[in-house]
Design a protein around this motif. Structure first.
Motif, PDB file in Angstrom:
ATOM      1  N   GLU A  86       0.830  -1.207   0.000  1.00  0.00           N
ATOM      2  CA  GLU A  86       0.000   0.000   0.000  1.00  0.00           C
ATOM      3  C   GLU A  86       0.865   1.258   0.000  1.00  0.00           C
ATOM      4  O   GLU A  86       0.578   2.215  -0.717  1.00  0.00           O
ATOM      5  CB  GLU A  86      -0.928  -0.013   1.213  1.00  0.00           C
ATOM      6  N   GLU A  87       1.934   1.244   0.780  1.00  0.00           N
ATOM      7  CA  GLU A  87       2.835   2.395   0.835  1.00  0.00           C
ATOM      8  C   GLU A  87       3.501   2.636  -0.522  1.00  0.00           C
ATOM      9  O   GLU A  87       3.549   3.767  -1.008  1.00  0.00           O
ATOM     10  CB  GLU A  87       3.893   2.173   1.913  1.00  0.00           C
ATOM     11  N   SER A  88       4.025   1.576  -1.129  1.00  0.00           N
ATOM     12  CA  SER A  88       4.666   1.705  -2.440  1.00  0.00           C
ATOM     13  C   SER A  88       3.676   2.165  -3.506  1.00  0.00           C
ATOM     14  O   SER A  88       4.033   2.922  -4.410  1.00  0.00           O
ATOM     15  CB  SER A  88       5.300   0.376  -2.862  1.00  0.00           C
ATOM     16  N   PHE A  89       2.422   1.728  -3.388  1.00  0.00           N
ATOM     17  CA  PHE A  89       1.387   2.125  -4.344  1.00  0.00           C
ATOM     18  C   PHE A  89       1.248   3.648  -4.365  1.00  0.00           C
ATOM     19  O   PHE A  89       1.224   4.261  -5.428  1.00  0.00           O
ATOM     20  CB  PHE A  89       0.059   1.462  -3.974  1.00  0.00           C
ATOM     21  N   GLU A  90       1.194   4.253  -3.198  1.00  0.00           N
ATOM     22  CA  GLU A  90       1.052   5.720  -3.106  1.00  0.00           C
ATOM     23  C   GLU A  90       2.282   6.425  -3.656  1.00  0.00           C
ATOM     24  O   GLU A  90       2.160   7.417  -4.376  1.00  0.00           O
ATOM     25  CB  GLU A  90       0.806   6.133  -1.649  1.00  0.00           C
ATOM     26  N   ILE A  91       3.454   5.922  -3.342  1.00  0.00           N
ATOM     27  CA  ILE A  91       4.699   6.537  -3.802  1.00  0.00           C
ATOM     28  C   ILE A  91       4.852   6.390  -5.319  1.00  0.00           C
ATOM     29  O   ILE A  91       5.125   7.364  -6.026  1.00  0.00           O
ATOM     30  CB  ILE A  91       5.913   5.911  -3.076  1.00  0.00           C
ATOM     31  N   LEU A  92       4.686   5.188  -5.818  1.00  0.00           N
ATOM     32  CA  LEU A  92       4.918   4.921  -7.241  1.00  0.00           C
ATOM     33  C   LEU A  92       3.936   5.632  -8.154  1.00  0.00           C
ATOM     34  O   LEU A  92       4.318   6.140  -9.207  1.00  0.00           O
ATOM     35  CB  LEU A  92       4.900   3.417  -7.510  1.00  0.00           C
ATOM     36  N   THR A  93       2.660   5.663  -7.776  1.00  0.00           N
ATOM     37  CA  THR A  93       1.670   6.279  -8.660  1.00  0.00           C
ATOM     38  C   THR A  93       1.827   7.798  -8.748  1.00  0.00           C
ATOM     39  O   THR A  93       1.201   8.430  -9.594  1.00  0.00           O
ATOM     40  CB  THR A  93       0.229   5.911  -8.248  1.00  0.00           C
ATOM     41  N   ALA A  94       2.689   8.362  -7.928  1.00  0.00           N
ATOM     42  CA  ALA A  94       2.985   9.797  -8.020  1.00  0.00           C
ATOM     43  C   ALA A  94       4.095  10.081  -9.032  1.00  0.00           C
ATOM     44  O   ALA A  94       4.331  11.233  -9.388  1.00  0.00           O
ATOM     45  CB  ALA A  94       3.381  10.341  -6.649  1.00  0.00           C
ATOM     46  N   LEU A  95       4.761   9.037  -9.515  1.00  0.00           N
ATOM     47  CA  LEU A  95       5.862   9.190 -10.466  1.00  0.00           C
ATOM     48  C   LEU A  95       5.361   9.249 -11.904  1.00  0.00           C
ATOM     49  O   LEU A  95       4.339   8.648 -12.249  1.00  0.00           O
ATOM     50  CB  LEU A  95       6.840   8.021 -10.343  1.00  0.00           C
ATOM     51  N   SER A  96       6.130   9.924 -12.745  1.00  0.00           N
ATOM     52  CA  SER A  96       5.828   9.981 -14.169  1.00  0.00           C
ATOM     53  C   SER A  96       6.044   8.605 -14.794  1.00  0.00           C
ATOM     54  O   SER A  96       7.040   7.934 -14.513  1.00  0.00           O
ATOM     55  CB  SER A  96       6.749  11.000 -14.840  1.00  0.00           C
TER      56      SER A  96
ATOM     57  N   VAL B 248       4.159   5.974 -14.286  1.00  0.00           N
ATOM     58  CA  VAL B 248       3.621   4.927 -13.421  1.00  0.00           C
ATOM     59  C   VAL B 248       2.168   5.273 -13.126  1.00  0.00           C
ATOM     60  O   VAL B 248       1.845   6.421 -12.821  1.00  0.00           O
ATOM     61  CB  VAL B 248       4.404   4.823 -12.090  1.00  0.00           C
ATOM     62  N   ALA B 249       1.289   4.282 -13.209  1.00  0.00           N
ATOM     63  CA  ALA B 249      -0.134   4.523 -12.976  1.00  0.00           C
ATOM     64  C   ALA B 249      -0.769   3.316 -12.293  1.00  0.00           C
ATOM     65  O   ALA B 249      -0.178   2.238 -12.223  1.00  0.00           O
ATOM     66  CB  ALA B 249      -0.848   4.790 -14.301  1.00  0.00           C
ATOM     67  N   GLN B 250      -1.977   3.539 -11.811  1.00  0.00           N
ATOM     68  CA  GLN B 250      -2.754   2.424 -11.272  1.00  0.00           C
ATOM     69  C   GLN B 250      -3.051   1.473 -12.431  1.00  0.00           C
ATOM     70  O   GLN B 250      -3.425   1.906 -13.509  1.00  0.00           O
ATOM     71  CB  GLN B 250      -4.069   2.922 -10.686  1.00  0.00           C
ATOM     72  N   ALA B 251      -2.874   0.194 -12.195  1.00  0.00           N
ATOM     73  CA  ALA B 251      -3.115  -0.789 -13.243  1.00  0.00           C
ATOM     74  C   ALA B 251      -4.618  -0.960 -13.462  1.00  0.00           C
ATOM     75  O   ALA B 251      -5.351  -1.182 -12.504  1.00  0.00           O
ATOM     76  CB  ALA B 251      -2.485  -2.122 -12.876  1.00  0.00           C
ATOM     77  N   PRO B 252      -5.077  -0.838 -14.709  1.00  0.00           N
ATOM     78  CA  PRO B 252      -6.496  -1.047 -14.989  1.00  0.00           C
ATOM     79  C   PRO B 252      -6.949  -2.424 -14.514  1.00  0.00           C
ATOM     80  O   PRO B 252      -6.224  -3.407 -14.694  1.00  0.00           O
ATOM     81  CB  PRO B 252      -6.589  -0.943 -16.512  1.00  0.00           C
ATOM     82  N   TYR B 253      -8.085  -2.477 -13.901  1.00  0.00           N
ATOM     83  CA  TYR B 253      -8.710  -3.715 -13.397  1.00  0.00           C
ATOM     84  C   TYR B 253      -8.032  -4.278 -12.153  1.00  0.00           C
ATOM     85  O   TYR B 253      -8.565  -5.153 -11.506  1.00  0.00           O
ATOM     86  CB  TYR B 253      -8.787  -4.817 -14.474  1.00  0.00           C
ATOM     87  N   PHE B 254      -6.830  -3.818 -11.812  1.00  0.00           N
ATOM     88  CA  PHE B 254      -6.084  -4.352 -10.678  1.00  0.00           C
ATOM     89  C   PHE B 254      -5.831  -3.321  -9.579  1.00  0.00           C
ATOM     90  O   PHE B 254      -5.310  -3.661  -8.528  1.00  0.00           O
ATOM     91  CB  PHE B 254      -4.703  -4.860 -11.128  1.00  0.00           C
ATOM     92  N   ALA B 255      -6.143  -2.052  -9.820  1.00  0.00           N
ATOM     93  CA  ALA B 255      -5.741  -0.977  -8.917  1.00  0.00           C
ATOM     94  C   ALA B 255      -6.258  -1.159  -7.490  1.00  0.00           C
ATOM     95  O   ALA B 255      -5.547  -0.868  -6.534  1.00  0.00           O
ATOM     96  CB  ALA B 255      -6.181   0.379  -9.458  1.00  0.00           C
ATOM     97  N   LYS B 256      -7.470  -1.642  -7.335  1.00  0.00           N
ATOM     98  CA  LYS B 256      -7.987  -1.772  -5.974  1.00  0.00           C
ATOM     99  C   LYS B 256      -7.228  -2.823  -5.171  1.00  0.00           C
ATOM    100  O   LYS B 256      -7.283  -2.851  -3.951  1.00  0.00           O
ATOM    101  CB  LYS B 256      -9.487  -2.055  -5.972  1.00  0.00           C
ATOM    102  N   ARG B 257      -6.483  -3.658  -5.863  1.00  0.00           N
ATOM    103  CA  ARG B 257      -5.659  -4.662  -5.185  1.00  0.00           C
ATOM    104  C   ARG B 257      -4.206  -4.208  -5.107  1.00  0.00           C
ATOM    105  O   ARG B 257      -3.309  -5.007  -4.881  1.00  0.00           O
ATOM    106  CB  ARG B 257      -5.758  -5.994  -5.908  1.00  0.00           C
ATOM    107  N   LYS B 258      -3.974  -2.925  -5.362  1.00  0.00           N
ATOM    108  CA  LYS B 258      -2.643  -2.293  -5.266  1.00  0.00           C
ATOM    109  C   LYS B 258      -1.669  -2.814  -6.325  1.00  0.00           C
ATOM    110  O   LYS B 258      -0.568  -3.252  -6.026  1.00  0.00           O
ATOM    111  CB  LYS B 258      -2.048  -2.438  -3.858  1.00  0.00           C
ATOM    112  N   TRP B 259      -2.079  -2.726  -7.571  1.00  0.00           N
ATOM    113  CA  TRP B 259      -1.224  -3.054  -8.699  1.00  0.00           C
ATOM    114  C   TRP B 259      -0.908  -1.769  -9.447  1.00  0.00           C
ATOM    115  O   TRP B 259      -1.745  -0.870  -9.540  1.00  0.00           O
ATOM    116  CB  TRP B 259      -1.936  -4.019  -9.650  1.00  0.00           C
ATOM    117  N   VAL B 260       0.302  -1.687  -9.988  1.00  0.00           N
ATOM    118  CA  VAL B 260       0.699  -0.538 -10.791  1.00  0.00           C
ATOM    119  C   VAL B 260       1.122  -1.003 -12.171  1.00  0.00           C
ATOM    120  O   VAL B 260       1.462  -2.177 -12.373  1.00  0.00           O
ATOM    121  CB  VAL B 260       1.857   0.256 -10.140  1.00  0.00           C
ATOM    122  N   THR B 261       1.108  -0.085 -13.118  1.00  0.00           N
ATOM    123  CA  THR B 261       1.606  -0.347 -14.460  1.00  0.00           C
ATOM    124  C   THR B 261       2.731   0.650 -14.749  1.00  0.00           C
ATOM    125  O   THR B 261       2.622   1.830 -14.414  1.00  0.00           O
ATOM    126  CB  THR B 261       0.478  -0.260 -15.515  1.00  0.00           C
ATOM    127  N   ILE B 262       3.813   0.141 -15.314  1.00  0.00           N
ATOM    128  CA  ILE B 262       5.008   0.934 -15.569  1.00  0.00           C
ATOM    129  C   ILE B 262       5.213   1.044 -17.076  1.00  0.00           C
ATOM    130  O   ILE B 262       5.258   0.030 -17.775  1.00  0.00           O
ATOM    131  CB  ILE B 262       6.263   0.272 -14.948  1.00  0.00           C
TER     132      ILE B 262
END
Length: 117
Positions: free
Chosen positions: A53-63, A65-79
């Motif tokens: 959860e902590e990494s999710f907040e940090i990473l999604t603030a970076l250029s 990097v975004a919340q992964a479609p369909y997976f974001a509520k489970r704390k997935w990111v897309t790079i």
């Protein structure tokens, strides 16, 4: 080379204990004990993985990097390949994702897969 290259992605994933790779959802999907921990999309060459959860907040603030479609509520990111993260950082997050998902497996299955219990 880059982790966004299929060969490099697979080399990293196969180096982790108890992993398998399958073609699913128009992507190369890496699993540990039949649970997905990362994937490389075919078309966009994006990497997705589970984070804390902590990494999710940090990473999604970076250029790039975004919340992964369909997976974001489970704390997935897309790079994206042009993100602020270098290959070493992405590789470390993939390793962490593997460990995070593996903790959800039974002790017996982790032992069978050669994952430290």
């Amino acid at each position: 080379m880059s982790l966004f290259d299929r060969t490099e992605f697979e080399a990293l994933v196969h180096g982790l204990p108890g992993t398998s790779i399958a073609d699913q959802w128009d992507a190369r999907v890496a699993k540990v004990g039949d649970k997905v921990f990362t994937l490389l999309t075919d078309a966009e060459r994006r990497i997705c993985f589970k984070v804390s959860e902590e990494s999710f907040e940090i990473l999604t603030a970076l250029s790039g990097v975004a919340q992964a479609p369909y997976f974001a509520k489970r704390k997935w990111v897309t790079i994206d390949p042009g993100s602020e993260l270098d290959d070493a950082e992405v590789a470390e997050y993939i390793r962490r994702s593997h460990a995070l998902v593996a903790t959800g497996l039974t002790k017996k299955l982790r032992a069978e897969l050669g994952i430290a219990v």
